[in-house]
Design a protein around this motif. Structure first.
Motif, PDB file in Angstrom:
ATOM      1  N   GLU A  71       0.971  -1.184   0.059  1.00 58.19           N
ATOM      2  CA  GLU A  71       0.157   0.234   0.034  1.00 58.19           C
ATOM      3  C   GLU A  71       0.767   1.163  -0.009  1.00 58.19           C
ATOM      4  O   GLU A  71       0.597   2.206  -0.562  1.00 58.19           O
ATOM      5  CB  GLU A  71      -0.914   0.037   1.203  1.00 58.19           C
ATOM      6  CG  GLU A  71      -2.083  -1.119   1.127  1.00 58.19           C
ATOM      7  CD  GLU A  71      -3.048  -0.944   2.453  1.00 58.19           C
ATOM      8  OE1 GLU A  71      -2.632  -0.234   3.172  1.00 58.19           O
ATOM      9  OE2 GLU A  71      -3.483  -1.902   2.551  1.00 58.19           O
ATOM     10  N   ALA A 101       0.816   4.118  -2.862  1.00 60.15           N
ATOM     11  CA  ALA A 101       0.581   5.299  -2.339  1.00 60.15           C
ATOM     12  C   ALA A 101       1.578   6.229  -2.877  1.00 60.15           C
ATOM     13  O   ALA A 101       1.315   7.566  -3.351  1.00 60.15           O
ATOM     14  CB  ALA A 101       0.465   5.472  -0.905  1.00 60.15           C
ATOM     15  N   THR A 133      -2.379   7.186   4.020  1.00 63.82           N
ATOM     16  CA  THR A 133      -2.028   5.839   3.985  1.00 63.82           C
ATOM     17  C   THR A 133      -0.538   5.359   4.427  1.00 63.82           C
ATOM     18  O   THR A 133      -0.439   4.425   4.996  1.00 63.82           O
ATOM     19  CB  THR A 133      -2.209   5.421   2.484  1.00 63.82           C
ATOM     20  OG1 THR A 133      -3.463   5.701   1.806  1.00 63.82           O
ATOM     21  CG2 THR A 133      -1.867   3.915   2.132  1.00 63.82           C
TER      22      THR A 133
END
Length: 364
Positions: free
Chosen positions: A282, A286, A306
């Protein structure tokens, strides 16, 4: 959309990774801390690889690689845990100066001749330059600055410090200051990740008239664009740090035995490491989002949120799964965790950017 690196970008990544792996193993990083040689290492890296100019616009003497090159460089520096002024100088300051037409100063940054840092944060800003309150008042042919800047990385080591402030009428202005002239207004310290930083406390600090580089709406626009670039680079650095913490944790659990077997064989720990790996993915996504969506403040805030949440989980799990070894000087995971903690709070926390994202979407 093709999200793969092109040939030149891949070459930049591989060259920088190989160089850092060779010249900055963890033992050397610890020696740099003890000897205070962070800037010296960065100047050597600049001279030998020329990465300082990679992301800077061609009109300011750079190679024009933009945010994508900055993403690649920042991620590599994160993987190596390199303490450098790259983001504050080559990303934030160079892009700010370029946007304001100060191509000669930006060009000297690209050439590795100047170390320039920008003082963005104040007690109330939390990464939002619209909340800057430092005041600049004319007094004949001089300016008087009043206000406080917080956590200005490499301020004492810099050749110039850029100070955004407000002038009469609330307009923004940008001032260039030689840190050697700040005297007691400059209050140096080291962050928990060893980065040299400083607060700047001005109480009527005098500057010559020509210290003002620009005024007006253009300054605010340039500041917002430069901070967006810096946030994207910070997210990229975070992705490099996250990947190392996950890799080190997996390797440690394969070597650490309990009840006669590696603890990596315990299903509960496997699930936790999968969660860490997912958060690292993630973070990487991001950072790519931020680099590709620089003109979308909501996307930048989503990326920083994030990254902040992911780093907290990855760092805490990495330290906990290393047990009592997690925060010792001998293991690098604790040092990466400290840098992750600094990044989590840099230019606004996850909570700050959640609120900013909500406000931006409501007004869209």
């Amino acid at each position: 959309m093709d999200l793969k690196l092109d040939e030149q970008q891949e070459l930049l990544k591989q060259s920088l990774d190989r160089y850092l792996e060779k010249t900055l193993p963890f033992d050397v990083r610890r020696e740099q801390k003890a000897q205070g040689r962070f800037v010296a290492f960065w100047k050597r890296l600049e001279a030998e690889l020329g990465v300082a100019a990679a992301g800077i616009a061609e009109r300011s003497g750079g190679f024009g690689g933009g945010a994508e090159s900055e993403m690649i460089i920042s991620a590599a520096l994160g993987r190596a845990l390199a303490v450098t002024p790259y983001i504050t100088c080559q990303v934030l300051s160079a892009n700010l100066l370029d946007a304001l037409g100060e191509h000669e100063l930006a060009g000297r940054i690209a050439a590795g001749e100047l170390l320039v840092t920008t003082a963005i944060e104040e007690p109330q800003t939390r990464g939002d330059v619209r909340h800057i309150r430092m005041r600049a008042e004319r007094d004949g042919t001089t300016w008087r600055l009043t206000g406080t800047k917080l956590v200005v990385d490499f301020a004492a080591e810099a050749d110039l410090v850029l100070l955004p402030a407000r002038v009469d009428g609330g307009e923004f202005a940008l001032f260039a200051v030689d840190p050697a002239t700040l005297g007691n207004a400059l209050k140096p310290f080291a962050l928990i990740d060893d980065t040299p930083s400083a607060d700047i406390v001005c109480r009527g600090f005098e500057l010559a008239e020509d210290a003002c580089l620009a005024t007006g709406d253009a300054v605010l626009q340039a500041l917002e664009a430069a901070v967006a670039r810096a946030l994207a680079a910070i997210c990229a650095e975070a992705s490099g740090i996250a990947s190392v913490m996950v890799g080190d944790t997996v390797q440690y659990t394969k070597e650490r035995e309990q009840f006669g077997v590696p603890i990596s064989s315990f299903q509960a720990l496997q699930h936790r490491m999968v969660d860490m790996w997912s958060k690292a993915q993630e973070t990487e996504a991001a950072s790519l989002l931020a680099a590709l969506k620089l003109d979308d403040p909501a996307a930048i805030s989503a990326a920083k949120t994030t990254v902040g949440d992911a780093l907290r989980l990855i760092g805490q799990e990495a330290v906990q799964l290393h047990g009592a070894m997690g925060l010792t000087e001998e293991l690098r995971v604790g040092h990466y965790f400290k840098r992750a903690t600094v990044i989590e709070n840099r230019l606004g926390t996850a909570a700050d950017h959640v609120e900013r994202y909500r406000t931006l979407r409501q007004t869209a």
